[in-house]
Design a protein around this motif. Structure first.
Motif, PDB file in Angstrom:
ATOM      1  N   GLU A 228      29.142  36.193  21.928  1.00 21.05           N
ATOM      2  CA  GLU A 228      29.749  37.079  22.917  1.00 21.05           C
ATOM      3  C   GLU A 228      28.847  37.136  24.135  1.00 21.05           C
ATOM      4  O   GLU A 228      27.624  37.079  24.028  1.00 21.05           O
ATOM      5  CB  GLU A 228      29.965  38.472  22.345  1.00 21.05           C
ATOM      6  N   ALA A 229      29.475  37.242  25.297  1.00 21.98           N
ATOM      7  CA  ALA A 229      28.742  37.287  26.564  1.00 21.98           C
ATOM      8  C   ALA A 229      29.411  38.321  27.456  1.00 21.98           C
ATOM      9  O   ALA A 229      30.561  38.714  27.220  1.00 21.98           O
ATOM     10  CB  ALA A 229      28.752  35.913  27.237  1.00 21.98           C
ATOM     11  N   PRO A 230      28.701  38.779  28.510  1.00 19.20           N
ATOM     12  CA  PRO A 230      29.340  39.725  29.432  1.00 19.20           C
ATOM     13  C   PRO A 230      30.582  39.120  30.076  1.00 19.20           C
ATOM     14  O   PRO A 230      30.670  37.909  30.288  1.00 19.20           O
ATOM     15  CB  PRO A 230      28.237  39.982  30.469  1.00 19.20           C
ATOM     16  N   MET A 231      31.549  39.978  30.370  1.00 17.46           N
ATOM     17  CA  MET A 231      32.751  39.514  31.058  1.00 17.46           C
ATOM     18  C   MET A 231      32.382  39.052  32.462  1.00 17.46           C
ATOM     19  O   MET A 231      31.741  39.786  33.217  1.00 17.46           O
ATOM     20  CB  MET A 231      33.774  40.640  31.141  1.00 17.46           C
ATOM     21  N   PRO A 232      32.725  37.818  32.843  1.00 19.59           N
ATOM     22  CA  PRO A 232      32.383  37.345  34.189  1.00 19.59           C
ATOM     23  C   PRO A 232      33.198  38.056  35.253  1.00 19.59           C
ATOM     24  O   PRO A 232      34.297  38.551  34.995  1.00 19.59           O
ATOM     25  CB  PRO A 232      32.723  35.853  34.130  1.00 19.59           C
ATOM     26  N   ARG A 233      32.652  38.072  36.470  1.00 25.47           N
ATOM     27  CA  ARG A 233      33.343  38.665  37.619  1.00 25.47           C
ATOM     28  C   ARG A 233      33.460  37.601  38.712  1.00 25.47           C
ATOM     29  O   ARG A 233      32.489  36.910  39.005  1.00 25.47           O
ATOM     30  CB  ARG A 233      32.575  39.882  38.157  1.00 25.47           C
ATOM     31  N   PRO A 234      34.633  37.479  39.308  1.00 23.33           N
ATOM     32  CA  PRO A 234      34.796  36.441  40.337  1.00 23.33           C
ATOM     33  C   PRO A 234      34.100  36.811  41.640  1.00 23.33           C
ATOM     34  O   PRO A 234      34.194  37.953  42.103  1.00 23.33           O
ATOM     35  CB  PRO A 234      36.314  36.371  40.514  1.00 23.33           C
ATOM     36  N   ALA A 235      33.399  35.855  42.223  1.00 19.09           N
ATOM     37  CA  ALA A 235      32.790  36.004  43.547  1.00 19.09           C
ATOM     38  C   ALA A 235      33.824  35.613  44.606  1.00 19.09           C
ATOM     39  O   ALA A 235      34.901  35.105  44.274  1.00 19.09           O
ATOM     40  CB  ALA A 235      31.554  35.116  43.639  1.00 19.09           C
ATOM     41  N   PRO A 236      33.534  35.838  45.867  1.00 21.17           N
ATOM     42  CA  PRO A 236      34.460  35.387  46.912  1.00 21.17           C
ATOM     43  C   PRO A 236      34.786  33.898  46.760  1.00 21.17           C
ATOM     44  O   PRO A 236      33.893  33.070  46.548  1.00 21.17           O
ATOM     45  CB  PRO A 236      33.693  35.671  48.205  1.00 21.17           C
TER      46      PRO A 236
ATOM     47  N   ALA B  88      34.938  32.751  35.336  1.00 17.28           N
ATOM     48  CA  ALA B  88      35.078  32.909  36.780  1.00 17.28           C
ATOM     49  C   ALA B  88      34.723  31.571  37.410  1.00 17.28           C
ATOM     50  O   ALA B  88      33.600  31.078  37.232  1.00 17.28           O
ATOM     51  CB  ALA B  88      34.166  34.013  37.301  1.00 17.28           C
ATOM     52  N   VAL B  89      35.675  30.973  38.120  1.00 17.30           N
ATOM     53  CA  VAL B  89      35.494  29.616  38.630  1.00 17.30           C
ATOM     54  C   VAL B  89      35.972  29.542  40.076  1.00 17.30           C
ATOM     55  O   VAL B  89      36.825  30.341  40.499  1.00 17.30           O
ATOM     56  CB  VAL B  89      36.278  28.587  37.781  1.00 17.30           C
ATOM     57  N   PRO B  90      35.462  28.591  40.859  1.00 15.41           N
ATOM     58  CA  PRO B  90      35.988  28.392  42.209  1.00 15.41           C
ATOM     59  C   PRO B  90      37.470  28.030  42.159  1.00 15.41           C
ATOM     60  O   PRO B  90      37.904  27.240  41.313  1.00 15.41           O
ATOM     61  CB  PRO B  90      35.152  27.232  42.752  1.00 15.41           C
ATOM     62  N   ALA B  91      38.226  28.610  43.052  1.00  9.56           N
ATOM     63  CA  ALA B  91      39.660  28.322  43.095  1.00  9.56           C
ATOM     64  C   ALA B  91      39.946  26.914  43.604  1.00  9.56           C
ATOM     65  O   ALA B  91      40.958  26.306  43.232  1.00  9.56           O
ATOM     66  CB  ALA B  91      40.369  29.345  43.977  1.00  9.56           C
ATOM     67  N   LYS B  92      39.066  26.387  44.427  1.00 12.28           N
ATOM     68  CA  LYS B  92      39.280  25.048  44.966  1.00 12.28           C
ATOM     69  C   LYS B  92      39.277  24.030  43.837  1.00 12.28           C
ATOM     70  O   LYS B  92      38.376  23.982  43.006  1.00 12.28           O
ATOM     71  CB  LYS B  92      38.180  24.706  45.980  1.00 12.28           C
TER      72      LYS B  92
END
Length: 344
Positions: A28-36, A105-109
């Motif tokens: 288990e790991a912390p829930m990721p948060r998306p950056a800009p 959390a991943v880059p949208a591009k």
């Protein structure tokens, strides 16, 4: 959900044993948060593919080794649950490559949006994804099948092989498949329309194969290597095309293990006498990627009207991934192998 579940690659396989479940760890790991510019994805389906075995080892290959202590590599179909990227909204379904984990959390591009009205979204990892694209583009580009050709494909009931055989049939060639077991062979002929299917586990496999290809094999799409390929070589017609897609029956990273297959001199002699073309390829090769729009338009249409059929082998739960993955190399799966990580 406040925590993320991941399956990490914790150790390289022992060459004496090959990959085992002990090489992986569920954490288990912390829930990721998306950056800009990023999106938060929830994995719906995880693809399990033979290429992953080579990525577990250290050393040179056509792609970098998987990183120890990180989620095992793999493509996913995922749902956007939060977005910090223009043009991407929560609820959209996309294809990503964030590996064996429930959230990322991943880059949208670079994410490919999936249209769920074309087919079930799981097909973006199979018949309408990398395996299907590999089979279609390589056969069309390097095999160039014509009416009168005999196209033989090994691992024919898998995600690549089913597309190869059905594409050959659509282009007017004979399609002959090699698979493991009566059920898989019946699936190829009765449901997919292959002209013949041969069980490589049969004691008289070589004789059955020869009987199914009386005029010889003009295109061999090889997904296995090993003893199956050794049985095929004598059947190759003059100027046949041998397309090398995979070597699932051979763990090349276990050099100390005995491997059965064609000898180098046998292969070279046949290449000379029969003027064979032997072509290895990776689906990201530029000449194959140039056919991606054609693949998406053609095979999507075939799937919609029922001319291209497919089978998926779905296991439930992220924790099931290591055992299911190792089963690939025993022929335990029947169809494209997927892990359902979350409900659609």
């Amino acid at each position: 959900m406040t925590r993320n579940r991941q399956i990490l690659l914790m150790s390289r396989p022992d060459p004496a044993l090959g990959p085992t479940e002990e090489n992986f760890a569920l954490v288990e790991a912390p829930m990721p948060r998306p950056a800009p510019g990023e999106v938060l994805l929830e994995t719906l389906f995880l693809s399990l593919d033979p290429y992953m075995r080579a990525r577990m080892y250290a050393g040179a290959n056509y792609a970098a080794s998987a990183t120890l202590g990180a989620p095992m590599v793999g493509n996913t179909v995922s749902r956007i649950v939060a977005s910090e990227a223009e043009g991407h909204a929560p609820g959209e379904i996309v294809e990503s490559a964030h590996g064996w984990q429930a959230f990322a959390a991943v880059p949208a591009k670079g994410l490919r949006k999936i249209d769920p009205t074309i087919a079930p979204v799981s097909t973006a990892l199979g018949v309408l994804g990398m395996p299907g694209q590999t089979g279609y583009t390589a056969l069309v580009r390097h095999g160039r099948p014509q009416p009168g050709d005999t196209v033989l494909v090994s691992a024919a009931s898998g995600a690549v092989g089913t597309v190869v055989g059905q594409t050959a049939r659509e282009l007017g060639a004979r399609a002959v498949g090699i698979a493991g077991g009566a059920a898989k062979c019946a699936f190829l002929t009765d449901e997919l329309g292959f002209d013949a299917a041969i069980d490589h586990r049969a004691p008289d496999f070589a004789q059955r194969l020869a009987a199914a290809c009386p005029e010889g094999v003009t295109i061999y799409f090889d997904n296995t290597g090993g003893p199956i390929t050794a049985a095929v070589l004598p059947l190759l017609a003059p100027e046949a095309r041998l397309l090398v897609c995979g070597t699932v029956s051979v763990d090349r990273d276990r050099p100390g293990q005995p491997q059965s297959g064609p000898g180098m001199q046998e292969l070279l002699s046949l290449a000379l006498v029969k003027r064979l073309t032997i072509k290895g390829f990776i689906y990201t090769d530029a000449d194959l990627m140039a056919l991606e729009p054609e693949f998406r338009a053609t095979v999507s249409a075939w799937v919609r009207d029922g001319r291209m059929r497919y089978r998926e082998d779905i296991v439930d739960g992220l924790e099931a991934a290591p055992r299911a993955f190792l089963g690939l190399f025993r022929g335990a799966n029947f169809g494209k192998l997927l892990v359902r990580v979350a409900a659609e």
